[in-house]
Design a protein around this motif. Structure first.
Motif, PDB file in Angstrom:
ATOM      1  N   GLY A  55      58.872 -35.002  80.497  1.00  0.00           N
ATOM      2  CA  GLY A  55      59.363 -35.648  80.034  1.00  0.00           C
ATOM      3  C   GLY A  55      59.221 -35.285  78.585  1.00  0.00           C
ATOM      4  O   GLY A  55      58.310 -34.444  78.345  1.00  0.00           O
ATOM      5  N   GLN A  56      60.423 -35.698  77.700  1.00  0.00           N
ATOM      6  CA  GLN A  56      60.159 -35.494  75.823  1.00  0.00           C
ATOM      7  C   GLN A  56      60.036 -33.815  76.000  1.00  0.00           C
ATOM      8  O   GLN A  56      59.937 -33.236  74.914  1.00  0.00           O
ATOM      9  CB  GLN A  56      58.787 -36.078  75.674  1.00  0.00           C
ATOM     10  CG  GLN A  56      58.762 -37.078  75.580  1.00  0.00           C
ATOM     11  CD  GLN A  56      59.658 -38.867  74.891  1.00  0.00           C
ATOM     12  OE1 GLN A  56      59.863 -38.460  74.059  1.00  0.00           O
ATOM     13  NE2 GLN A  56      59.795 -39.902  76.276  1.00  0.00           N
ATOM     14  N   GLY A  57      60.504 -33.220  77.098  1.00  0.00           N
ATOM     15  CA  GLY A  57      60.871 -31.703  76.713  1.00  0.00           C
ATOM     16  C   GLY A  57      59.335 -30.983  76.801  1.00  0.00           C
ATOM     17  O   GLY A  57      59.670 -29.677  76.683  1.00  0.00           O
ATOM     18  N   GLN A  58      58.451 -31.287  77.695  1.00  0.00           N
ATOM     19  CA  GLN A  58      57.340 -31.280  77.120  1.00  0.00           C
ATOM     20  C   GLN A  58      56.715 -30.588  78.786  1.00  0.00           C
ATOM     21  O   GLN A  58      57.226 -30.647  79.911  1.00  0.00           O
ATOM     22  CB  GLN A  58      55.891 -32.045  76.598  1.00  0.00           C
ATOM     23  CG  GLN A  58      56.290 -32.485  75.748  1.00  0.00           C
ATOM     24  CD  GLN A  58      56.780 -31.555  74.044  1.00  0.00           C
ATOM     25  OE1 GLN A  58      55.838 -30.654  75.151  1.00  0.00           O
ATOM     26  NE2 GLN A  58      58.084 -31.548  73.704  1.00  0.00           N
ATOM     27  N   THR A  59      55.510 -29.862  79.221  1.00  0.00           N
ATOM     28  CA  THR A  59      55.526 -29.991  80.984  1.00  0.00           C
ATOM     29  C   THR A  59      53.941 -29.837  80.704  1.00  0.00           C
ATOM     30  O   THR A  59      53.058 -29.746  79.642  1.00  0.00           O
ATOM     31  CB  THR A  59      55.270 -28.197  81.278  1.00  0.00           C
ATOM     32  OG1 THR A  59      54.922 -27.605  80.126  1.00  0.00           O
ATOM     33  CG2 THR A  59      57.373 -28.269  81.069  1.00  0.00           C
ATOM     34  N   ILE A  60      53.624 -30.435  82.349  1.00  0.00           N
ATOM     35  CA  ILE A  60      52.063 -30.170  82.551  1.00  0.00           C
ATOM     36  C   ILE A  60      52.172 -29.099  82.922  1.00  0.00           C
ATOM     37  O   ILE A  60      52.288 -28.443  83.333  1.00  0.00           O
ATOM     38  CB  ILE A  60      51.274 -31.177  83.811  1.00  0.00           C
ATOM     39  CG1 ILE A  60      49.941 -31.055  83.760  1.00  0.00           C
ATOM     40  CG2 ILE A  60      52.784 -30.885  84.784  1.00  0.00           C
ATOM     41  CD1 ILE A  60      49.893 -32.081  84.819  1.00  0.00           C
ATOM     42  N   SER A  61      50.065 -27.854  82.685  1.00  0.00           N
ATOM     43  CA  SER A  61      50.829 -26.965  82.660  1.00  0.00           C
ATOM     44  C   SER A  61      50.313 -26.728  84.347  1.00  0.00           C
ATOM     45  O   SER A  61      50.017 -27.171  84.891  1.00  0.00           O
ATOM     46  CB  SER A  61      49.029 -25.875  81.474  1.00  0.00           C
ATOM     47  OG  SER A  61      49.640 -26.881  80.830  1.00  0.00           O
ATOM     48  N   GLN A  62      50.871 -25.205  84.227  1.00  0.00           N
ATOM     49  CA  GLN A  62      50.059 -24.673  85.616  1.00  0.00           C
ATOM     50  C   GLN A  62      49.152 -24.820  86.587  1.00  0.00           C
ATOM     51  O   GLN A  62      48.287 -24.225  85.379  1.00  0.00           O
ATOM     52  CB  GLN A  62      50.626 -23.477  85.985  1.00  0.00           C
ATOM     53  CG  GLN A  62      50.316 -22.082  86.444  1.00  0.00           C
ATOM     54  CD  GLN A  62      50.796 -20.698  86.230  1.00  0.00           C
ATOM     55  OE1 GLN A  62      51.200 -20.667  85.637  1.00  0.00           O
ATOM     56  NE2 GLN A  62      50.803 -19.839  87.827  1.00  0.00           N
ATOM     57  N   PRO A  63      48.317 -25.629  87.973  1.00  0.00           N
ATOM     58  CA  PRO A  63      47.246 -24.961  87.835  1.00  0.00           C
ATOM     59  C   PRO A  63      46.107 -23.698  87.457  1.00  0.00           C
ATOM     60  O   PRO A  63      44.965 -24.327  86.939  1.00  0.00           O
ATOM     61  CB  PRO A  63      47.361 -25.887  89.176  1.00  0.00           C
ATOM     62  CG  PRO A  63      48.670 -26.934  89.449  1.00  0.00           C
ATOM     63  CD  PRO A  63      49.180 -25.832  88.321  1.00  0.00           C
ATOM     64  N   PHE A  64      46.793 -22.979  88.116  1.00  0.00           N
ATOM     65  CA  PHE A  64      45.584 -21.672  87.783  1.00  0.00           C
ATOM     66  C   PHE A  64      45.708 -21.114  86.299  1.00  0.00           C
ATOM     67  O   PHE A  64      44.656 -21.641  85.687  1.00  0.00           O
ATOM     68  CB  PHE A  64      46.434 -20.975  88.026  1.00  0.00           C
ATOM     69  CG  PHE A  64      46.124 -19.063  87.452  1.00  0.00           C
ATOM     70  CD1 PHE A  64      45.340 -18.784  88.304  1.00  0.00           C
ATOM     71  CD2 PHE A  64      46.784 -18.368  86.814  1.00  0.00           C
ATOM     72  CE1 PHE A  64      44.340 -17.373  87.524  1.00  0.00           C
ATOM     73  CE2 PHE A  64      46.001 -17.061  85.950  1.00  0.00           C
ATOM     74  CZ  PHE A  64      45.094 -16.760  86.601  1.00  0.00           C
ATOM     75  N   ILE A  65      46.545 -21.932  85.157  1.00  0.00           N
ATOM     76  CA  ILE A  65      45.819 -21.388  83.750  1.00  0.00           C
ATOM     77  C   ILE A  65      45.231 -22.922  83.401  1.00  0.00           C
ATOM     78  O   ILE A  65      44.642 -22.483  82.537  1.00  0.00           O
ATOM     79  CB  ILE A  65      47.508 -21.672  82.562  1.00  0.00           C
ATOM     80  CG1 ILE A  65      48.571 -20.692  83.204  1.00  0.00           C
ATOM     81  CG2 ILE A  65      47.157 -22.399  81.111  1.00  0.00           C
ATOM     82  CD1 ILE A  65      47.918 -19.341  82.680  1.00  0.00           C
ATOM     83  N   VAL A  66      45.462 -23.837  83.948  1.00  0.00           N
ATOM     84  CA  VAL A  66      44.536 -24.878  83.298  1.00  0.00           C
ATOM     85  C   VAL A  66      42.461 -24.828  84.685  1.00  0.00           C
ATOM     86  O   VAL A  66      41.486 -24.626  83.010  1.00  0.00           O
ATOM     87  CB  VAL A  66      45.133 -26.522  83.876  1.00  0.00           C
ATOM     88  CG1 VAL A  66      43.624 -27.251  83.791  1.00  0.00           C
ATOM     89  CG2 VAL A  66      46.106 -26.705  83.859  1.00  0.00           C
ATOM     90  N   ALA A  67      42.902 -24.263  85.083  1.00  0.00           N
ATOM     91  CA  ALA A  67      41.715 -23.274  85.653  1.00  0.00           C
ATOM     92  C   ALA A  67      40.959 -22.321  85.198  1.00  0.00           C
ATOM     93  O   ALA A  67      39.874 -22.512  83.857  1.00  0.00           O
ATOM     94  CB  ALA A  67      41.857 -23.268  86.641  1.00  0.00           C
ATOM     95  N   LEU A  68      42.198 -21.527  84.342  1.00  0.00           N
ATOM     96  CA  LEU A  68      41.497 -20.213  83.563  1.00  0.00           C
ATOM     97  C   LEU A  68      40.872 -20.861  82.592  1.00  0.00           C
ATOM     98  O   LEU A  68      39.836 -20.495  81.656  1.00  0.00           O
ATOM     99  CB  LEU A  68      42.747 -18.999  83.094  1.00  0.00           C
ATOM    100  CG  LEU A  68      42.274 -17.860  83.197  1.00  0.00           C
ATOM    101  CD1 LEU A  68      41.882 -17.696  83.890  1.00  0.00           C
ATOM    102  CD2 LEU A  68      43.825 -17.436  82.961  1.00  0.00           C
ATOM    103  N   MET A  69      41.452 -21.813  81.579  1.00  0.00           N
ATOM    104  CA  MET A  69      41.449 -21.911  80.075  1.00  0.00           C
ATOM    105  C   MET A  69      39.950 -23.088  80.293  1.00  0.00           C
ATOM    106  O   MET A  69      39.118 -23.172  79.302  1.00  0.00           O
ATOM    107  CB  MET A  69      42.907 -23.195  79.595  1.00  0.00           C
ATOM    108  CG  MET A  69      43.640 -22.006  79.223  1.00  0.00           C
ATOM    109  SD  MET A  69      45.618 -23.274  78.515  1.00  0.00           S
ATOM    110  CE  MET A  69      44.826 -22.961  76.849  1.00  0.00           C
ATOM    111  N   THR A  70      39.985 -23.973  81.252  1.00  0.00           N
ATOM    112  CA  THR A  70      38.679 -24.731  81.656  1.00  0.00           C
ATOM    113  C   THR A  70      37.981 -23.996  81.960  1.00  0.00           C
ATOM    114  O   THR A  70      36.078 -24.745  80.933  1.00  0.00           O
ATOM    115  CB  THR A  70      38.975 -25.829  82.916  1.00  0.00           C
ATOM    116  OG1 THR A  70      40.504 -26.157  82.721  1.00  0.00           O
ATOM    117  CG2 THR A  70      38.052 -26.940  82.692  1.00  0.00           C
ATOM    118  N   ALA A  71      37.403 -23.126  82.662  1.00  0.00           N
ATOM    119  CA  ALA A  71      36.401 -22.452  82.821  1.00  0.00           C
ATOM    120  C   ALA A  71      36.229 -21.950  81.810  1.00  0.00           C
ATOM    121  O   ALA A  71      35.225 -21.415  81.518  1.00  0.00           O
ATOM    122  CB  ALA A  71      36.954 -21.326  83.902  1.00  0.00           C
TER     123      ALA A  71
END
Ligand code: SAH
Length: 219
Positions: A55-71
């Protein structure tokens, strides 16, 4: 959870374990039910490795990217973490599990998203996340310094104001580049200055809006 969602989740985590690894991050992500953070009409796609509209033109990130960034944040259980771009609250929930004796500050410029994320996190009994409205400065200088900063929207360059909010030894991960494509930039503040690495991309995020970022409509 239905069987097809359960199967999709198992397949996704097999893929993420292969591609990213980091068992602590994998467990924090498995505990965080992505289907609760996406709109009802996208729930069946919650465990595809893809970004989804929130919504609001925004997105929840791709899980692979979430994993990479979190690590890449290399979190310890007592760390204080800043997230810029709360969106659905999914990334903040994952972070909360990784810093059980620390805390997460997350800022969002779209009030409806911030309120929705805050309500969801509260309903999930997550109490070490503070959802704040973004102010005129990037991040939240009032509560600095942070052990880690994750920016989940794309900036044209690495903002100095966010580096200034890192503790010595603090890590930041942020997508930096043009409007169409960015790379993940990782940096650590050291006693002497800042050390960088750039080899984690490419990726595509919605724009970070504000001072030291992209111009945008008023929130
Ligand atoms: N991490 C989120 C996804 C974020 S999408 C999740 O897990 O769902 C990026 C978000 O950054 C958008 O919601 C957008 O409104 C927000 N944003 C953009 N510029 C911002 C700024 N300067 N400060 C805070 N939030 C910002």
């Amino acid at each position: 959870m239905g069987k097809s969602l359960r199967d999709a989740k198992a397949a996704l985590f097999r893929k993420l374990r292969r591609e990213v690894g980091n068992e602590r991050v994998m467990r924090a992500m498995e505990q965080t039910h992505r289907e609760m953070f996406v709109p009802p009409d996208h729930r069946s796609a919650a465990y595809e490795d893809a970004p989804l509209p929130i919504g609001q033109g925004q997105t929840i990130s791709q899980p692979f990217i979430v994993a990479l960034m979190t690590a890449a944040l290399r979190l310890s259980p007592t760390d204080t973490v800043l997230e810029v771009g709360t969106g659905s609250g999914y990334q903040a929930a994952i972070l909360s599990h990784l810093v059980p004796r620390g805390r997460v500050v997350t800022v969002e410029r779209i009030h409806t998203l911030a309120r929705r994320a805050e309500g969801l996190l509260r309903s999930l009994q997550i109490h070490n996340v503070q959802v704040l409205a973004a102010g005129p400065d990037l991040g939240c200088p009032e509560q600095a310094p942070y052990d880690a900063i994750i920016v989940t929207a794309a900036a044209p360059k690495l903002p100095q104001s966010l580096l200034d909010q890192l503790a010595v030894g603090g890590r930041i991960i942020i997508p930096v580049g043009g409007a169409e494509e960015q790379e993940l930039v990782w940096a650590m503040r050291t006693g002497e200055g800042v050390s960088f690495s750039f080899d984690k991309g490419p990726c595509r995020f919605v724009p970070l809006i504000g001072r030291e970022a992209w111009p945008g409509p008023p929130a």
